[in-house]
Design a protein around this motif. Structure first.
Motif, mmCIF file in Angstrom:
data_model
loop_
_atom_site.group_PDB
_atom_site.id
_atom_site.type_symbol
_atom_site.label_atom_id
_atom_site.label_comp_id
_atom_site.label_asym_id
_atom_site.label_seq_id
_atom_site.Cartn_x
_atom_site.Cartn_y
_atom_site.Cartn_z
ATOM 1 N N SER A 37 11.325 12.070 67.035
ATOM 2 C CA SER A 37 10.801 10.863 67.658
ATOM 3 C C SER A 37 10.295 11.154 69.069
ATOM 4 C CB SER A 37 11.888 9.791 67.700
ATOM 5 O OG SER A 37 11.424 8.650 68.363
ATOM 6 N N ILE A 38 11.054 11.922 69.830
ATOM 7 C CA ILE A 38 10.651 12.272 71.195
ATOM 8 C C ILE A 38 9.387 13.126 71.181
ATOM 9 C CG2 ILE A 38 11.310 13.609 73.237
ATOM 10 C CD1 ILE A 38 14.200 12.628 72.707
ATOM 11 N N VAL A 39 9.326 14.072 70.263
ATOM 12 C CA VAL A 39 8.150 14.945 70.167
ATOM 13 C C VAL A 39 6.913 14.135 69.786
ATOM 14 C CG1 VAL A 39 7.129 16.845 68.838
ATOM 15 C CG2 VAL A 39 9.476 17.032 69.687
ATOM 16 N N LEU A 40 7.068 13.205 68.843
ATOM 17 C CA LEU A 40 5.933 12.373 68.432
ATOM 18 C C LEU A 40 5.462 11.474 69.576
ATOM 19 C CD1 LEU A 40 6.845 11.364 64.777
ATOM 20 C CD2 LEU A 40 4.999 12.857 65.532
ATOM 21 N N LYS A 41 6.405 10.889 70.304
ATOM 22 C CA LYS A 41 6.027 10.052 71.455
ATOM 23 C C LYS A 41 5.278 10.877 72.493
ATOM 24 C CE LYS A 41 9.693 6.616 71.330
ATOM 25 N NZ LYS A 41 10.819 6.015 72.064
ATOM 26 N N ALA A 42 5.786 12.065 72.780
ATOM 27 C CA ALA A 42 5.132 12.940 73.758
ATOM 28 C C ALA A 42 3.729 13.316 73.292
ATOM 29 C CB ALA A 42 5.973 14.184 74.007
ATOM 30 N N ALA A 43 3.578 13.585 71.997
ATOM 31 C CA ALA A 43 2.266 13.947 71.460
ATOM 32 C C ALA A 43 1.294 12.776 71.560
ATOM 33 C CB ALA A 43 2.395 14.406 70.010
ATOM 34 N N VAL A 44 1.765 11.573 71.229
ATOM 35 C CA VAL A 44 0.908 10.389 71.322
ATOM 36 C C VAL A 44 0.474 10.167 72.768
ATOM 37 C CG1 VAL A 44 0.934 7.854 71.175
ATOM 38 C CG2 VAL A 44 1.743 9.222 69.260
ATOM 39 N N ILE A 45 1.425 10.264 73.702
ATOM 40 C CA ILE A 45 1.115 10.060 75.116
ATOM 41 C C ILE A 45 0.134 11.114 75.619
ATOM 42 C CG2 ILE A 45 2.116 10.188 77.440
ATOM 43 C CD1 ILE A 45 4.592 8.749 76.235
ATOM 44 N N ALA A 46 0.347 12.370 75.223
ATOM 45 C CA ALA A 46 -0.540 13.446 75.681
ATOM 46 C C ALA A 46 -1.950 13.299 75.110
ATOM 47 C CB ALA A 46 0.045 14.805 75.302
ATOM 48 N N VAL A 47 -2.059 13.043 73.818
ATOM 49 C CA VAL A 47 -3.378 12.935 73.181
ATOM 50 C C VAL A 47 -4.143 11.742 73.740
ATOM 51 C CG1 VAL A 47 -4.551 12.428 71.003
ATOM 52 C CG2 VAL A 47 -2.766 14.168 71.080
ATOM 53 N N LEU A 48 -3.472 10.594 73.835
ATOM 54 C CA LEU A 48 -4.162 9.422 74.361
ATOM 55 C C LEU A 48 -4.486 9.585 75.848
ATOM 56 C CD1 LEU A 48 -2.379 6.474 72.532
ATOM 57 C CD2 LEU A 48 -4.517 7.619 71.957
ATOM 58 N N GLY A 49 -3.664 10.335 76.572
ATOM 59 C CA GLY A 49 -3.963 10.621 77.976
ATOM 60 C C GLY A 49 -5.211 11.470 78.132
ATOM 61 N N VAL A 50 -5.365 12.456 77.255
ATOM 62 C CA VAL A 50 -6.574 13.286 77.283
ATOM 63 C C VAL A 50 -7.802 12.437 76.943
ATOM 64 C CG1 VAL A 50 -7.753 15.192 76.096
ATOM 65 C CG2 VAL A 50 -5.377 15.456 76.832
ATOM 66 N N VAL A 51 -7.664 11.577 75.937
ATOM 67 C CA VAL A 51 -8.785 10.704 75.568
ATOM 68 C C VAL A 51 -9.126 9.762 76.719
ATOM 69 C CG1 VAL A 51 -9.512 8.841 74.018
ATOM 70 C CG2 VAL A 51 -8.340 10.843 73.088
ATOM 71 N N ALA A 52 -8.099 9.147 77.315
ATOM 72 C CA ALA A 52 -8.333 8.214 78.423
ATOM 73 C C ALA A 52 -9.007 8.902 79.600
ATOM 74 C CB ALA A 52 -7.008 7.596 78.877
ATOM 75 N N THR A 53 -8.641 10.141 79.854
ATOM 76 C CA THR A 53 -9.186 10.857 80.998
ATOM 77 C C THR A 53 -10.591 11.383 80.728
ATOM 78 O OG1 THR A 53 -6.959 11.495 81.661
ATOM 79 C CG2 THR A 53 -8.772 12.757 82.598
#
Length: 144
Positions: A6-22
């Motif tokens: 769960s922690i790994v999936l949350k981190a992956a979602v946050i990282a991927v969406l952060g790259v997209v947002a940036t």
């Protein structure tokens, strides 16, 4: 679900969406600026539509150098601030950006100021939307 997964999936979602947002915000901001710079048709006395002179928002990019990199950092900072629950961070980012650009904006044309305002507003909205999506998606794990 396994807590580590769960922690790994949350981190992956946050990282991927952060790259997209940036990164994906740059083409969007450029498209918004091009749209804002489009000449508006004006009716003349003969009834034919004629384009007016462009206000030069796109041309003002030469006056506001470094806008691409500043926009990337701005979107990243806003994305992180919202995810961290520090909504005041948005005001901090905008204040720093406004104060840093003030001398350039004061010395240039109104087109440069328009470019600054339109670009900043669209960039902030884009980053906030992706941060909201990331918060919503990661919040789904808490309710499950």
């Amino acid at each position: 679900m396994n807590p580590l997964l769960s922690i790994v999936l949350k981190a992956a979602v946050i990282a991927v969406l952060g790259v997209v947002a940036t990164l994906a915000g740059s083409p969007l901001v450029r498209a918004v600026l091009r749209r804002a710079d489009a000449p508006e048709p004006v009716d003349d006395t003969a009834g034919e539509a004629e384009a007016t002179e462009s206000p030069g928002i796109e041309a003002a990019s030469a006056q506001l150098r470094g806008g691409h990199w500043i926009g990337l950092l701005e979107r990243l900072a806003i994305y992180v601030a919202i995810l961290a629950g520090f909504s005041e961070g948005i005001a901090v980012v905008l204040a720093i950006k406004g104060l840093a650009r003030y001398p350039e904006l004061k010395a240039t044309t109104s087109a440069a100021a328009e470019r600054f305002i339109i670009g900043t507003f669209s960039s902030v909205l884009f980053a906030a939307a992706w941060a909201g999506l990331a918060r919503w998606l990661t919040g789904l794990w808490c309710s499950a």
